[in-house]
Motif scaffolding. Structure first.
Motif, PDB file in Angstrom:
ATOM      1  N   GLY A  67       0.818  -1.207   0.000  1.00 17.44           N
ATOM      2  CA  GLY A  67       0.000   0.000   0.000  1.00 17.44           C
ATOM      3  C   GLY A  67       0.850   1.255   0.000  1.00 17.44           C
ATOM      4  O   GLY A  67       0.535   2.239  -0.686  1.00 17.44           O
ATOM      5  N   PHE A  68       1.948   1.203   0.734  1.00 16.76           N
ATOM      6  CA  PHE A  68       2.829   2.362   0.780  1.00 16.76           C
ATOM      7  C   PHE A  68       3.336   2.696  -0.623  1.00 16.76           C
ATOM      8  O   PHE A  68       3.263   3.840  -1.078  1.00 16.76           O
ATOM      9  CB  PHE A  68       3.993   2.057   1.727  1.00 16.76           C
ATOM     10  N   GLY A  69       3.833   1.673  -1.328  1.00 14.88           N
ATOM     11  CA  GLY A  69       4.328   1.898  -2.690  1.00 14.88           C
ATOM     12  C   GLY A  69       3.222   2.384  -3.604  1.00 14.88           C
ATOM     13  O   GLY A  69       3.427   3.260  -4.445  1.00 14.88           O
ATOM     14  N   ALA A  70       2.029   1.815  -3.435  1.00 13.38           N
ATOM     15  CA  ALA A  70       0.912   2.184  -4.301  1.00 13.38           C
ATOM     16  C   ALA A  70       0.528   3.651  -4.095  1.00 13.38           C
ATOM     17  O   ALA A  70       0.412   4.418  -5.055  1.00 13.38           O
ATOM     18  CB  ALA A  70      -0.277   1.273  -4.022  1.00 13.38           C
ATOM     19  N   TYR A  71       0.354   4.036  -2.839  1.00 13.57           N
ATOM     20  CA  TYR A  71      -0.044   5.430  -2.584  1.00 13.57           C
ATOM     21  C   TYR A  71       1.071   6.400  -2.952  1.00 13.57           C
ATOM     22  O   TYR A  71       0.815   7.488  -3.470  1.00 13.57           O
ATOM     23  CB  TYR A  71      -0.476   5.604  -1.129  1.00 13.57           C
ATOM     24  N   LEU A  84       7.995   6.232 -15.182  1.00 13.04           N
ATOM     25  CA  LEU A  84       8.154   4.892 -14.628  1.00 13.04           C
ATOM     26  C   LEU A  84       9.464   4.649 -13.871  1.00 13.04           C
ATOM     27  O   LEU A  84       9.430   4.224 -12.714  1.00 13.04           O
ATOM     28  CB  LEU A  84       7.971   3.876 -15.762  1.00 13.04           C
ATOM     29  N   PRO A  85      10.622   4.946 -14.489  1.00 10.45           N
ATOM     30  CA  PRO A  85      11.867   4.642 -13.764  1.00 10.45           C
ATOM     31  C   PRO A  85      11.946   5.374 -12.423  1.00 10.45           C
ATOM     32  O   PRO A  85      12.334   4.787 -11.410  1.00 10.45           O
ATOM     33  CB  PRO A  85      12.958   5.124 -14.713  1.00 10.45           C
ATOM     34  N   THR A  86      11.559   6.644 -12.419  1.00 10.51           N
ATOM     35  CA  THR A  86      11.578   7.404 -11.171  1.00 10.51           C
ATOM     36  C   THR A  86      10.700   6.741 -10.130  1.00 10.51           C
ATOM     37  O   THR A  86      11.073   6.595  -8.964  1.00 10.51           O
ATOM     38  CB  THR A  86      11.014   8.826 -11.401  1.00 10.51           C
ATOM     39  N   GLU A  87       9.515   6.341 -10.584  1.00 10.31           N
ATOM     40  CA  GLU A  87       8.564   5.777  -9.639  1.00 10.31           C
ATOM     41  C   GLU A  87       9.056   4.460  -9.066  1.00 10.31           C
ATOM     42  O   GLU A  87       8.942   4.209  -7.870  1.00 10.31           O
ATOM     43  CB  GLU A  87       7.217   5.564 -10.337  1.00 10.31           C
ATOM     44  N   ALA A 223       5.854  -3.553  -6.098  1.00 11.57           N
ATOM     45  CA  ALA A 223       4.621  -4.196  -6.554  1.00 11.57           C
ATOM     46  C   ALA A 223       3.449  -3.225  -6.421  1.00 11.57           C
ATOM     47  O   ALA A 223       2.585  -3.143  -7.291  1.00 11.57           O
ATOM     48  CB  ALA A 223       4.357  -5.469  -5.759  1.00 11.57           C
ATOM     49  N   GLY A 224       3.454  -2.458  -5.328  1.00 11.91           N
ATOM     50  CA  GLY A 224       2.404  -1.468  -5.120  1.00 11.91           C
ATOM     51  C   GLY A 224       2.424  -0.399  -6.200  1.00 11.91           C
ATOM     52  O   GLY A 224       1.372   0.028  -6.700  1.00 11.91           O
ATOM     53  N   ALA A 225       3.644   0.030  -6.580  1.00 12.16           N
ATOM     54  CA  ALA A 225       3.765   1.050  -7.623  1.00 12.16           C
ATOM     55  C   ALA A 225       3.135   0.545  -8.912  1.00 12.16           C
ATOM     56  O   ALA A 225       2.413   1.271  -9.611  1.00 12.16           O
ATOM     57  CB  ALA A 225       5.233   1.399  -7.838  1.00 12.16           C
TER      58      ALA A 225
END
Ligand SMILES: Nc1ncnc2c1ncn2[C@@H]1O[C@H](COP(=O)(O)OP(=O)(O)OP(=O)(O)O)[C@@H](O)[C@H]1O
Ligand SMILES: [Mg+2]
Lengths: 324, 253, 302
Positions: A67-71, A84-87, A223-225
């Protein structure tokens, strides 16, 4: 030195060629979505496998880092138009940092205490996401997350999305593979089996477990990203304790400590509930059943650590990589 | 001859029980020293203090001239002290090869970066592989390399523990009752092996209840009773010592 | 100055905390005997609440007449969980395999899975809705305790908790079953040698723990009136936290920790929005574990 990994190549071929071909020939948007979800779940399962299967830390905090990565990604891409690469880098680095900070006190805890503490983390995270409305938009969810961007180029359509996810997931799984099928992995297994004895052999179990924890956090955050972009929409409901249970189920079904198992497990926990969908909302019921039955009847999972290790080692021995 | 390990008035108390009470002795380089005494004499506690598993209550430990009192176990191991445990402590759910490699890993170290990018640490990896294979072969375990350690016989597990400790390439090896539970032939083979290790130059401190074996292989014997040192000398000398006889008779009756 | 509102919040917190404690006791008992965690325990609590609902609506019984039904339901659920999620992993009865890590983790996961299945099954039956106990059956009469307003239900929770705690002490200290439970939890091998049937003791433990859990579900539903299939989940997590803060094996520890959590939540509700109070127990847990990695009240040698 040529490292023989026929299984790895096979897996890559299936994911990069066979599945997209099948989707292209027979698939639907729905099937493509499921395929993406399976891949993301496989990365979660592989990361959790590193933690539970190899380092021996039974953890229920998947949703925290996922969730942390997703948010994080949702906020970055919506507000700053990141690419994308930055994220991916941001999610990986921030996830590792957060995991390192939280893991420092946590990984010292004995097994059951650790499990409960991670469960607590999951609930704390969910409460935060639900109530910190300014940051996460709260219960309404985070809508309209833009598509993947590479430089100036916006990736749309299922094929582009699928390939981005597939490549990142394969990269993440490769990292877990390297870590577990190396002497480093042996050190972690020793720390898992008998901490005092591992120390007497000159290893530092705390450092090893902390590293495993931080890596798992980092991969889950990545995975969240992926999920944030693939889904375009995040809701606190995606990150409840039950979802940690889903990843745990994938790990158990696939077999503790085994990477092929992570994919098999992900396939089972994503697809079986989908098959049950016509019968009503039986998703949680479905994976609860799967978890229960697999513990009862497949105590080593579909592809356990021992068999997968033996598999890889047979090849390594045959090629003389470990001997020499 | 110079001392590799010096134990200086070492004491360790447990809730008022003086498990080890002002014990002093040294182990010279290349020497095979036996540490004996009746059950509960404090032998394992001395080992635990040396290896860092327990912190001494009082006293000092020096290894290779440097103070190691109260060091953490992993630090002691890194300095070159390897041990085996009285109650078997093999890693049951990993293979024999992996068990032994843990010792070698403790010596050579592994790193996260090295695991991801093997070319960074090819030398290290080779060293680990070499000392693992050497130790496996020396103990006749090479044929079982792929077996889970938990599935070995008791005698093989005992050997595995020693092999794992040796893969650490230690300067000092602490063996806690390696012959316990072995049959006559196995004990005999073990005695030969321990003697060979000593002849190859390794310094060994051996705790053992099998008196014939201890008398035969050791260069020197140190005797503990109720936490106190009661004798320190050549095997023949210790065997003839009145205090030692009294301690053992008192224990047996 | 005596602030009756603050005191009221704390008192309500304490009574909520006692329900955590009741659920935690079941956990702790099982943990002491098997060194295993029963994650399906929360579903027993939920079943207790549903049994109450059935008793007062379908059977039109007065609230307290639900007790026998709730006890029967709790008993059946406890024995069922033991049979389905724990017994299959107890093929050998020596200490090493009874309490081995593999068995502990397998039963943790199997009970977790069974809990999910049970919860979702109830969800299917009752469609995830909040069901209400009819007003006239609820224990909601206001009671003025020296200026602090509480409901009869909250007092009932406190009263029942105390009765059950005393009853449990009596059971553990004065009865044969209790003696056997204690014998098994302190020295399994010794207990076996003295001819105690381990399976019977394990069943008894599950029975006692589950009856307590179901009764907790009953009083809470009578006090607050609303019932839902996932109500057990939050409570069981907090009870679990209470057990861990209490040191895993100590019943008084679990009770003190349960009340502590309830009171802390009550206190927190004075300062922060109620949505955030969900976190209090876990923040407390994590801080406790950082400073006391094995909980607050660990029994010697356990
Ligand atoms: N961790 C501990 N806590 C309390 N007492 C201990 C501890 N470890 C050892 N002891 C006590 O210290 C004394 C010495 O024990 P130790 O294990 O060192 O004896 P030993 O010489 O190795 O005996 P054995 O030949 O039976 O192995 C014994 O009385 C033992 O009960
Ligand atoms: Mg001993």
């Amino acid at each position: 030195m040529n490292r023989p990994l026929p299984l790895g190549w096979l897996l890559a071929a299936v994911i990069l060629v066979v599945v997209p071909a099948a989707l292209w020939l027979f698939g639907s948007a729905y099937a493509a979505r499921l395929a993406q979800l399976v891949l993301i779940t496989a990365l979660l399962a592989a990361a959790l496998n590193l933690l539970i299967g190899t380092a021996g830390l039974l953890s229920l905090d998947t949703v925290v880092y996922y969730g942390f990565g997703a948010y994080l990604t949702a906020i970055l891409s919506t507000n700053y138009g990141t690419t994308l690469p930055t994220e991916i880098l941001a999610a990986a680095a921030a996830g590792a940092l957060l995991g390192g900070l939280i893991g420092w006190p946590l990984v010292r805890l004995a097994s059951i205490f650790f499990a409960v503490a991670t469960m607590g983390l999951a609930t704390i995270f969910h409460t935060t996401v639900l109530n910190w409305v300014d940051l996460t938009r709260g219960p309404m969810g985070y809508r309209g997350i833009p598509a993947f961007k590479l430089g100036e180029f916006t990736i749309d359509g299922w094929a582009g999305n699928y390939y981005v996810i597939a490549v990142v997931v394969l990269g993440g799984v490769w990292i877990v593979h390297r870590l577990t099928h190396s002497y480093y992995g042996n050190a972690m297994r020793a720390a898992r089996e008998d901490e005092d004895c591992a120390r007497a052999m000159g290893l530092s179990p705390h450092a090893l477990k902390l590293q495993a924890y931080a890596v798992h956090a980092s991969l889950m955050s990545v995975a969240g990203a992926l999920y944030a972009h693939a889904n375009n929409f995040l809701s606190p409901d995606n990150f409840v304790l039950l979802e940690s249970g889903l990843t745990l189920t994938a790990v158990v079904v696939g077999g503790l400590g085994s990477l092929p198992g992570a994919f098999i497990g992900a396939l089972v926990v994503v697809l079986v509930p989908e098959l049950l969908r016509p019968l009503g909302n039986l998703r949680a019921f479905g994976f609860g059943m799967i978890l229960f039955l697999s513990i009862l009847f497949l105590p080593r999972g579909l592809w356990s650590e021992v068999s997968s290790l033996a598999f890889v080692r047979r090849h390594l021995f045959r090629e003389g990589w470990l001997k020499r | 001859m110079s001392s590799l390990l010096e134990i200086d008035r070492l004491s360790r108390h447990f809730h008022g029980l003086r498990a080890v009470d002002e014990v002093s002795f040294g182990v010279n380089r290349g020497e095979l020293v036996g540490l004996i005494g009746p059950n509960g004499a404090g032998k394992t506690t001395v080992f635990n203090c040396i290896a860092g598993t327990l912190a001494p209550t009082l006293g000092e430990l020096r290894f290779d001239g440097a103070r190691i009192t109260g060091f953490a176990p992993e630090r002691v191991a890194a300095l070159g002290i390897a041990r085996t445990f009285q109650n078997l402590r093999v890693f049951p759910d990993i293979t024999v090869y992996d068990n032994v490699s843990v010792g070698a890993i403790g010596r050579a170290g592994v790193s996260f970066a090295g695991a991801l990018l093997p070319f960074l640490e090819r030398g290290r990896t080779r060293r680990i592989a070499d000392s693992t294979s050497t130790a496996l072969e020396r103990f006749g375990l090479a044929a079982h390399a792929g077996t889970l350690a938990g599935n070995l016989s008791y005698g093989q597990k005992k050997l595995l523990e020693i092999a794992r400790a040796l893969a650490l390439e230690p300067k000092l090896l602490l063996l806690d009752e390696p012959a316990a539970g072995l049959n006559g032939n196995e004990t005999e083979a073990l005695a030969v092996l321990v003697r060979d290790l000593r002849d190859a130059g390794l310094t060994i401190l051996l705790v053992e209840h099998d008196m014939p074996m201890v008398m035969r292989v050791c260069d020197r014997i140190v005797v503990l009773d109720s936490g106190r040192l009661i004798a320190d000398g050549a095997p023949a000398q210790v065997r003839a010592d009145a205090a030692v006889r009294a301690a053992y008779l008192g224990d047996d009756s | 100055m005596f602030d009756s509102f603050v005191a009221g919040q704390l008192a309500i917190g304490a009574s909520v905390g006692l329900t955590y404690a009741l659920v935690a006791i079941g956990f702790t008992l099982i943990y002491r005997v098997l060194s295993a965690v029963n994650f399906a325990h929360g579903e027993v609590y939920t079943l207790g609440a549903f049994a109450t609902l059935v008793a007062v609506t379908t059977l039109k019984a007065p609230p307290l007449a639900a007790v026998p039904l709730v006890i029967v339901v709790g008993l059946a659920a406890g024995l069922g969980i033991e049979r389905v999620a724990f017994r299959p992993f107890r093929r050998f009865t020596d200490e090493a395999s009874l309490k081995s890590r593999a068995v502990r983790e397998a039963t943790l996961l199997s009970s977790l899975a069974l809990g999910i299945v049970g919860r979702e099954a109830m969800d299917q039956v009752w469609h995830g809705q909040w069901l209400a106990i009819p007003q006239d059956k609820m224990l909601n009469q206001p009671v003025n305790l020296g200026g602090v307003m509480l409901s009869a239900g909250e007092l009932a929770i406190a009263g029942l908790s105390l009765v059950l705690l005393v009853g449990l002490q009596w059971l553990l200290l004065r009865t044969r079953v209790g003696l056997e439970i204690r014998a098994v939890s302190s020295n399994l091998v010794g207990a076996q040698f003295s001819g105690i049937d381990i399976n019977r003791v394990v069943l008894a433990t599950f029975a006692v723990g589950s009856i307590l859990g179901a009764l907790a579900g009953m009083v809470v539903s009578l006090a607050y009136g609303s019932i839902q299939s996932s109500m057990g989940l939050t409570v069981v997590l907090k009870a679990f936290v209470a057990m861990v803060i209490g040191g895993l094996t100590s019943i008084p520890g679990a009770v003190v920790a349960g009340v502590l959590i309830g009171v802390a939540e009550g206190a927190a509700s004075l300062w922060v929005a109620s949505a955030w109070t969900e976190m209090v127990a876990y923040v407390l847990l994590i801080f406790t574990l950082i400073f006391f990695p094995r909980g607050l009240f660990r029994r010697r040698g356990a």
